[in-house]
Design a protein around this motif. Sequence first.
Motif, PDB file in Angstrom:
ATOM      1  N   LEU B 377      15.143   7.817 -21.863  1.00 42.80           N
ATOM      2  CA  LEU B 377      16.407   7.467 -22.510  1.00 42.80           C
ATOM      3  C   LEU B 377      16.241   7.372 -24.022  1.00 42.80           C
ATOM      4  O   LEU B 377      17.087   7.858 -24.778  1.00 42.80           O
ATOM      5  N   SER B 378      15.149   6.747 -24.464  1.00 44.68           N
ATOM      6  CA  SER B 378      15.006   6.570 -25.909  1.00 44.68           C
ATOM      7  C   SER B 378      14.713   7.917 -26.570  1.00 44.68           C
ATOM      8  O   SER B 378      15.196   8.183 -27.668  1.00 44.68           O
ATOM      9  N   LEU B 379      13.976   8.783 -25.851  1.00 47.50           N
ATOM     10  CA  LEU B 379      13.768  10.134 -26.382  1.00 47.50           C
ATOM     11  C   LEU B 379      15.113  10.818 -26.572  1.00 47.50           C
ATOM     12  O   LEU B 379      15.404  11.408 -27.615  1.00 47.50           O
ATOM     13  N   GLN B 380      15.938  10.701 -25.543  1.00 48.05           N
ATOM     14  CA  GLN B 380      17.229  11.355 -25.574  1.00 48.05           C
ATOM     15  C   GLN B 380      18.098  10.845 -26.716  1.00 48.05           C
ATOM     16  O   GLN B 380      18.810  11.604 -27.351  1.00 48.05           O
ATOM     17  N   ASP B 381      18.021   9.515 -26.939  1.00 45.13           N
ATOM     18  CA  ASP B 381      18.871   8.940 -27.983  1.00 45.13           C
ATOM     19  C   ASP B 381      18.371   9.255 -29.376  1.00 45.13           C
ATOM     20  O   ASP B 381      19.148   9.371 -30.321  1.00 45.13           O
ATOM     21  N   ASN B 382      17.061   9.371 -29.522  1.00 42.15           N
ATOM     22  CA  ASN B 382      16.516   9.442 -30.876  1.00 42.15           C
ATOM     23  C   ASN B 382      16.151  10.841 -31.356  1.00 42.15           C
ATOM     24  O   ASN B 382      15.881  11.025 -32.528  1.00 42.15           O
ATOM     25  N   LEU B 383      16.099  11.795 -30.439  1.00 38.18           N
ATOM     26  CA  LEU B 383      15.673  13.122 -30.866  1.00 38.18           C
ATOM     27  C   LEU B 383      16.874  14.054 -30.973  1.00 38.18           C
ATOM     28  O   LEU B 383      17.874  13.867 -30.290  1.00 38.18           O
ATOM     29  N   ASN B 384      16.717  15.045 -31.820  1.00 34.32           N
ATOM     30  CA  ASN B 384      17.815  16.005 -31.843  1.00 34.32           C
ATOM     31  C   ASN B 384      17.641  17.019 -30.721  1.00 34.32           C
ATOM     32  O   ASN B 384      16.578  17.132 -30.100  1.00 34.32           O
ATOM     33  N   THR B 385      18.691  17.753 -30.470  1.00 28.24           N
ATOM     34  CA  THR B 385      18.754  18.572 -29.274  1.00 28.24           C
ATOM     35  C   THR B 385      17.609  19.576 -29.168  1.00 28.24           C
ATOM     36  O   THR B 385      17.075  19.810 -28.090  1.00 28.24           O
TER      37      THR B 385
END
Lengths: 250, 610
Positions: B377-385
């Motif tokens: 989840l944190s990867l998803q929130d903090n990284l760009n696509t």
Amino acid sequence: MLEIKNLTKVYEGNVQALDNVSFNVQPGEFLAVIGLSGSGKSTLLRCINRLVEPTNGEVIWDGVDITKAGPDELRRIRRQIGMIFQHFNLVERSKVLTNVLAGRLGYTNPAMSLVNRFSKNDVDMAYKQLERVGITDQANKRADELSGGQQQRVSIARAMMQNPKIILADEPVASLDPVLAHSIMQYLEKINKEDGVTIICSLHFLDLVHRYANRAIALNAGVLMFDGAPKEIDDVKFKEIYGKEAERVG
Amino acid sequence: MRCDLKKKSSILKSLRTGLLIAISIIVFAYAFQVTNVNFETTRSEVRITQLTRVLRALAKPELVQYDTTEEEISTPFYLPCPDTGEIEEIEKNTDEAYIQTSVICASPKESITVEGFNMAANIKGPINFLAASGVKRQLANFETNNEGYFSVDVVIPTRQPVAEAQYITATIRTTTGLPKWTDTAKATWYKIIETVFIALLATTIGTAASIPISFIAARNLMKDSTSTPTSTALNIIGFPIGAYLGYIFSKWIIDLLSPFEKNVFVTLIGLIISGLIAYFSIRKGLPSEDIKKPTTSVKFQRFAFIFIAGVMTILSIILFGEFTKLTGKELENVLGPFSFLGYALFQIGDITLMLVPAITAIAFGGVVVSLFNKVGLSLQDNLNTKILKIINVVISTIAGAILFALVMAVINWFYQFNNQRISLYYPVLIGGFAGFILAAIAKPKHPLPTGFIIYTITRTILNALRSIEPLVMAIIAVIWVGIGPFAGSLALALHTIAALAKLYSEQVESIDDGPLEAIHATGANKLQTIVYAVIPQIVPPYISFTMYRWDINVRMSTIIGFVGGGGIGFLLQQNINLLSYRAASVQMLAIAIVVASMDYISSKIRERIV
């Protein structure tokens, strides 16, 4: 404090329930949401606490975008948003007290609440809320033994257990007779006035809107048609909201 | 034109109907041949005689017997007639019961008449020829009339010629005392008790296991559970790793504890201490109310406490198992007639210990999954696509490889390819490739319907399991644990899990969604929602289905003995094979009584609850 920006919801099968709806809610407001059945009122309310996932748009509350909240964050947001339903949505086979205590679940330790244990504080609070809606004597009855009006009062008590900042009321009086409807609306008014809880309430009857709401918004087929004081709804506006065939009642 | 069309269609319609009728006639005609329908056999005299005999035997269950006394009344008889001289005739006391032959001597195979006088009315018994050698041979049966008289024609058997008198006897059997249960009845009683308990155990185990499964197999609870590609891939990697670690860990702890587990007191003290530590760590790790968003250090602290609690819980489960095993064994020696309590305790401890590695593996897997979930989840929130996509591709490749390798390991266990290339390299390559493709195609932030996938898999397994008859399962269980009621219980328990989980999950699917929504809106998590909104709604149907299933299990356990699964079926089959239909009838009667009363009781209980 609650800001809804370009909220859109498209259900499966391309059913457009909300179409680019934007409005603001001020703290302490009593906001009525009106519109025909199927106009998107319920979806709008459910998008605010994300019982329905919005397709697009933002719901910003105290600077936080609810639509982007993670599971833990969402739990903390939801517990401050009470909700009241048309069909009360009580757990009918459970005791009234248990139903009320369930409002506290967002705060309690999951492990403890799983074995049906609430702290003494919570139980005291539950009795206090039941006293407020005048049904302390029914606390140990099963919820389905109560009449409709009493059940809705239980669900108000449940919502109040959350120490809510907002209460979303989804047609809270639509399945009650007019006398009970007023009594339930008066409880909501009291909560709004005394506790300063913001109330967003979808309603069918305009006289209720005039009597209880500070402000009204209207939806027609998912589009925001009106946003203003209830008394501004004149016949022209009325036809816009409810369609040309509609006649005013009440 | 239109009219024409109509006509045509009606002709077509009648043609079609005719064809359908013809096909069904053919189908049924063929069915007659396939099923060997032959009503001639039903009229055959031999078979009807046999049928009558068996039905009559079945109608007379061998339930009670009486003590009997035998009295023999005899009359001398000469075989063959002496060559010379007169035969002394013995005066018979005509006040008592006596029998009289029409002649007092005869040659073999001659027919004579035997008459009896002054006997009890309406009794039956055998007429025997008692040779000088002492060998008895039954000649006929007699049956006295209302006056205590009978007359039977008998044929004199071929015997060594003897000069002195031999005897023709009539045996009168009189029952004395009260009726007694036959041995068959007693054996049936023990076995029917066994049967009911097989059903009870199978139902209990089955119910306990199927309740959690039913939630997973309920569409309405699962359909909303989605997870992002990143989390999904991480979970697929994380669970096996966690489970393996858990397995190793539990083995290690069990080894570590093994020196201490011979002493009841040591285990008891250990159990209390570890239990207390676990309890207080949980209290510390999970505060009863969390008001504010916890800071990172608080989170870490809580995690540490929960970890300690988890380890201590595993420890206390192991110690609990050891403790109950030891006390069970002690009690078994001490309790005498109640030694079965000790036996049960010992078995409970044993089951607990057996389950520890599995529980630990699942728990560790769960912990790793939830950690990885947060990471995802944190990867998803903090990284760009773009970066997220690259990460997704990498981890899905690994996840696919692991998933395929694991599935192939199971297949390999069955088929034993003995070839690393088939059992490891190919699946890893294919799985990795599949994962790569999927991650490359899928939108990196689009949630996957994980819940729905799990639901579908669970349903499929349940359906497959349900289609295997309990009798077949019993055959496998017999191979595993040997002939006896335990095998039957296992087989029935497995079938119960499959059947009940399905029924239960359908109940969950049909509950009122409103309360669920309401409880969810209060900020309750998934588990809390289940406890507060789902469970209260499903208690009555669950109890009703459990009773219904017990009813079915009782019925099933009566025949599971046919394949060695214990219970009354074993006796029934034995008696049918020995052609002792009167004994078999007792077992049938017992089954009928138990099934009927189960039926009645379960319907009464269901009525009361629902």
